[in-house]
Scaffold this active site. Structure first.
Site, PDB file in Angstrom:
ATOM      1  N   ASP A   6      18.163   5.946  72.057  1.00 53.30           N
ATOM      2  CA  ASP A   6      18.418   5.500  73.573  1.00 53.30           C
ATOM      3  C   ASP A   6      19.554   4.792  73.697  1.00 53.30           C
ATOM      4  O   ASP A   6      20.043   3.720  72.715  1.00 53.30           O
ATOM      5  CB  ASP A   6      17.205   4.892  73.953  1.00 53.30           C
ATOM      6  CG  ASP A   6      16.712   3.736  73.332  1.00 53.30           C
ATOM      7  OD1 ASP A   6      16.975   3.509  72.107  1.00 53.30           O
ATOM      8  OD2 ASP A   6      16.450   2.710  74.029  1.00 53.30           O
ATOM      9  N   GLU A  66      13.081   8.035  59.767  1.00 53.86           N
ATOM     10  CA  GLU A  66      13.903   6.886  60.560  1.00 53.86           C
ATOM     11  C   GLU A  66      15.021   7.763  61.657  1.00 53.86           C
ATOM     12  O   GLU A  66      15.477   8.680  60.947  1.00 53.86           O
ATOM     13  CB  GLU A  66      14.415   6.038  59.664  1.00 53.86           C
ATOM     14  CG  GLU A  66      13.574   4.894  59.390  1.00 53.86           C
ATOM     15  CD  GLU A  66      13.722   3.599  60.267  1.00 53.86           C
ATOM     16  OE1 GLU A  66      14.237   3.822  61.529  1.00 53.86           O
ATOM     17  OE2 GLU A  66      13.499   2.491  59.606  1.00 53.86           O
ATOM     18  N   ASP A  67      15.324   7.190  62.601  1.00 57.38           N
ATOM     19  CA  ASP A  67      16.600   7.787  63.441  1.00 57.38           C
ATOM     20  C   ASP A  67      17.794   7.264  62.904  1.00 57.38           C
ATOM     21  O   ASP A  67      18.551   8.192  62.397  1.00 57.38           O
ATOM     22  CB  ASP A  67      16.443   7.480  64.821  1.00 57.38           C
ATOM     23  CG  ASP A  67      16.185   5.907  64.969  1.00 57.38           C
ATOM     24  OD1 ASP A  67      16.063   5.103  64.264  1.00 57.38           O
ATOM     25  OD2 ASP A  67      16.294   5.493  66.265  1.00 57.38           O
ATOM     26  N   ASP A 113      20.626   1.197  60.053  1.00 58.37           N
ATOM     27  CA  ASP A 113      21.937   0.399  60.620  1.00 58.37           C
ATOM     28  C   ASP A 113      21.907  -0.946  59.695  1.00 58.37           C
ATOM     29  O   ASP A 113      22.697  -0.972  58.516  1.00 58.37           O
ATOM     30  CB  ASP A 113      21.740  -0.081  61.925  1.00 58.37           C
ATOM     31  CG  ASP A 113      23.057  -0.722  62.314  1.00 58.37           C
ATOM     32  OD1 ASP A 113      24.016  -0.800  61.703  1.00 58.37           O
ATOM     33  OD2 ASP A 113      22.918  -1.371  63.701  1.00 58.37           O
ATOM     34  N   LYS A 138      10.556   4.487  68.712  1.00 57.30           N
ATOM     35  CA  LYS A 138      10.576   5.766  69.480  1.00 57.30           C
ATOM     36  C   LYS A 138      11.635   6.651  69.026  1.00 57.30           C
ATOM     37  O   LYS A 138      11.794   8.061  69.231  1.00 57.30           O
ATOM     38  CB  LYS A 138      10.649   5.627  70.774  1.00 57.30           C
ATOM     39  CG  LYS A 138       9.659   4.652  71.343  1.00 57.30           C
ATOM     40  CD  LYS A 138       9.667   4.423  72.749  1.00 57.30           C
ATOM     41  CE  LYS A 138       9.028   3.354  73.408  1.00 57.30           C
ATOM     42  NZ  LYS A 138       9.599   2.637  74.733  1.00 57.30           N
ATOM     43  N   GLY A 139      12.588   5.929  68.347  1.00 58.55           N
ATOM     44  CA  GLY A 139      13.982   6.945  68.078  1.00 58.55           C
ATOM     45  C   GLY A 139      14.012   8.074  67.255  1.00 58.55           C
ATOM     46  O   GLY A 139      14.811   8.975  67.251  1.00 58.55           O
ATOM     47  N   ARG A 151      17.371   9.717  75.373  1.00 59.81           N
ATOM     48  CA  ARG A 151      17.083  10.136  74.115  1.00 59.81           C
ATOM     49  C   ARG A 151      16.844  11.784  74.176  1.00 59.81           C
ATOM     50  O   ARG A 151      16.715  12.374  73.162  1.00 59.81           O
ATOM     51  CB  ARG A 151      15.594   9.867  74.032  1.00 59.81           C
ATOM     52  CG  ARG A 151      15.451   8.302  73.788  1.00 59.81           C
ATOM     53  CD  ARG A 151      13.910   7.883  73.521  1.00 59.81           C
ATOM     54  NE  ARG A 151      13.485   6.624  73.482  1.00 59.81           N
ATOM     55  CZ  ARG A 151      13.750   5.466  72.768  1.00 59.81           C
ATOM     56  NH1 ARG A 151      14.319   5.623  71.671  1.00 59.81           N
ATOM     57  NH2 ARG A 151      13.258   4.147  72.886  1.00 59.81           N
ATOM     58  N   PHE A 153      27.731   2.243  68.896  1.00 57.26           N
ATOM     59  CA  PHE A 153      26.349   2.392  69.206  1.00 57.26           C
ATOM     60  C   PHE A 153      26.307   3.855  69.785  1.00 57.26           C
ATOM     61  O   PHE A 153      26.903   4.430  70.662  1.00 57.26           O
ATOM     62  CB  PHE A 153      26.302   1.572  70.482  1.00 57.26           C
ATOM     63  CG  PHE A 153      24.685   1.372  70.543  1.00 57.26           C
ATOM     64  CD1 PHE A 153      24.017   0.754  69.856  1.00 57.26           C
ATOM     65  CD2 PHE A 153      24.231   2.350  71.611  1.00 57.26           C
ATOM     66  CE1 PHE A 153      22.374   0.411  70.243  1.00 57.26           C
ATOM     67  CE2 PHE A 153      22.812   2.001  72.073  1.00 57.26           C
ATOM     68  CZ  PHE A 153      22.043   1.364  71.218  1.00 57.26           C
ATOM     69  N   VAL A 154      25.132   4.671  69.126  1.00 53.73           N
ATOM     70  CA  VAL A 154      25.149   6.258  69.322  1.00 53.73           C
ATOM     71  C   VAL A 154      24.173   6.413  70.193  1.00 53.73           C
ATOM     72  O   VAL A 154      22.928   5.769  69.989  1.00 53.73           O
ATOM     73  CB  VAL A 154      25.253   6.943  68.240  1.00 53.73           C
ATOM     74  CG1 VAL A 154      26.721   7.005  67.684  1.00 53.73           C
ATOM     75  CG2 VAL A 154      24.107   6.658  67.026  1.00 53.73           C
TER      76      VAL A 154
END
Ligand code: 5GP
Length: 194
Positions: free
Chosen positions: A176, A116-117, A120, A60-61, A182, A169-170
């Protein structure tokens, strides 16, 4: 999450959102993101000028990034979504990528752009690249709003990158923490507890 019932409309001031202590440094402001997304849309429209690519939002990102990127792509484009999960509701990857919802549109013969969001560890991206190569996509490229610093060292080749970010972690702009935040228009470091 247990929630109280919705209340009747009120003119009382709302509680601050995010609550104090939840977000630390703002790494990317709304204006910085919007400008970069416009540039990425233009870059992609030039690259795919002779074809109609299939943008696949990896949910969902990437929901907000994909919506903005599509509007910045000033040429014909098709769109589909895929729901993939590797984090559950935790801050650390589970190491196992799961397709929660597959595409409706066949990818065979298409020029696919994975939206993609954040890339990583690259596990999700690698999994999806293999998945679409097996499905016979004509080409697959990745457009990620964020990439972790140092990911080239891990052998990742993300062709279209919005920003490189450090190892925090963002949250925000689609990303989210336990499904919340979000809807923040910026990207900030999550400093709350889960
Ligand atoms: P990878 O498979 O590359 O390790 O992880 C990719 C996915 O992990 C992203 O699509 C995103 O859902 C999640 N992820 C990785 N880092 C972060 C982060 O800093 N914040 C949030 N909210 N999600 C992240």
């Amino acid at each position: 999450m247990t929630d109280t019932a919705p209340s009747p409309p009120t003119s009382e001031p709302l509680a601050p959102y995010p609550a104090p202590g939840q977000v630390g440094a703002i790494l990317l402001t709304e204006a910085q993101i919007q400008e970069r997304v416009r540039e990425l849309g233009d870059e992609l429209a030039r690259k795919y000028r002779d074809t109609t690519p299939l943008f696949i939002a990896v949910m969902k990102g990437s929901v907000i990034f994909a919506a903005d990127l599509m509007r910045a792509f000033k040429a014909p484009v098709e769109f589909d979504v895929m729901v993939v999960s590797s984090y559950g509701d935790a801050l650390e990857t589970t190491g196992v990528v799961k397709i929660v919802k597959d595409l409706d549109t066949p990818a065979a013969g298409r020029h696919v752009v994975l939206v993609e969001d954040i890339v990583d560890t690259g596990l999700t991206m690698q999994y999806l690249l293999d998945h679409f190569s097996k499905q016979g996509a004509a080409s697959v490229s990745v457009c990620s709003l964020l990439v972790r610093e140092g990911s080239e060292a891990a052998g990742l080749n993300v062709e279209h990158i919005g920003f490189e970010i450090p190892h925090d972690f963002v949250i925000g702009y689609g990303l989210d923490a336990a499904q919340i935040y979000r809807n923040l228009p910026y990207i900030g470091v999550f400093t709350g507890d889960l």
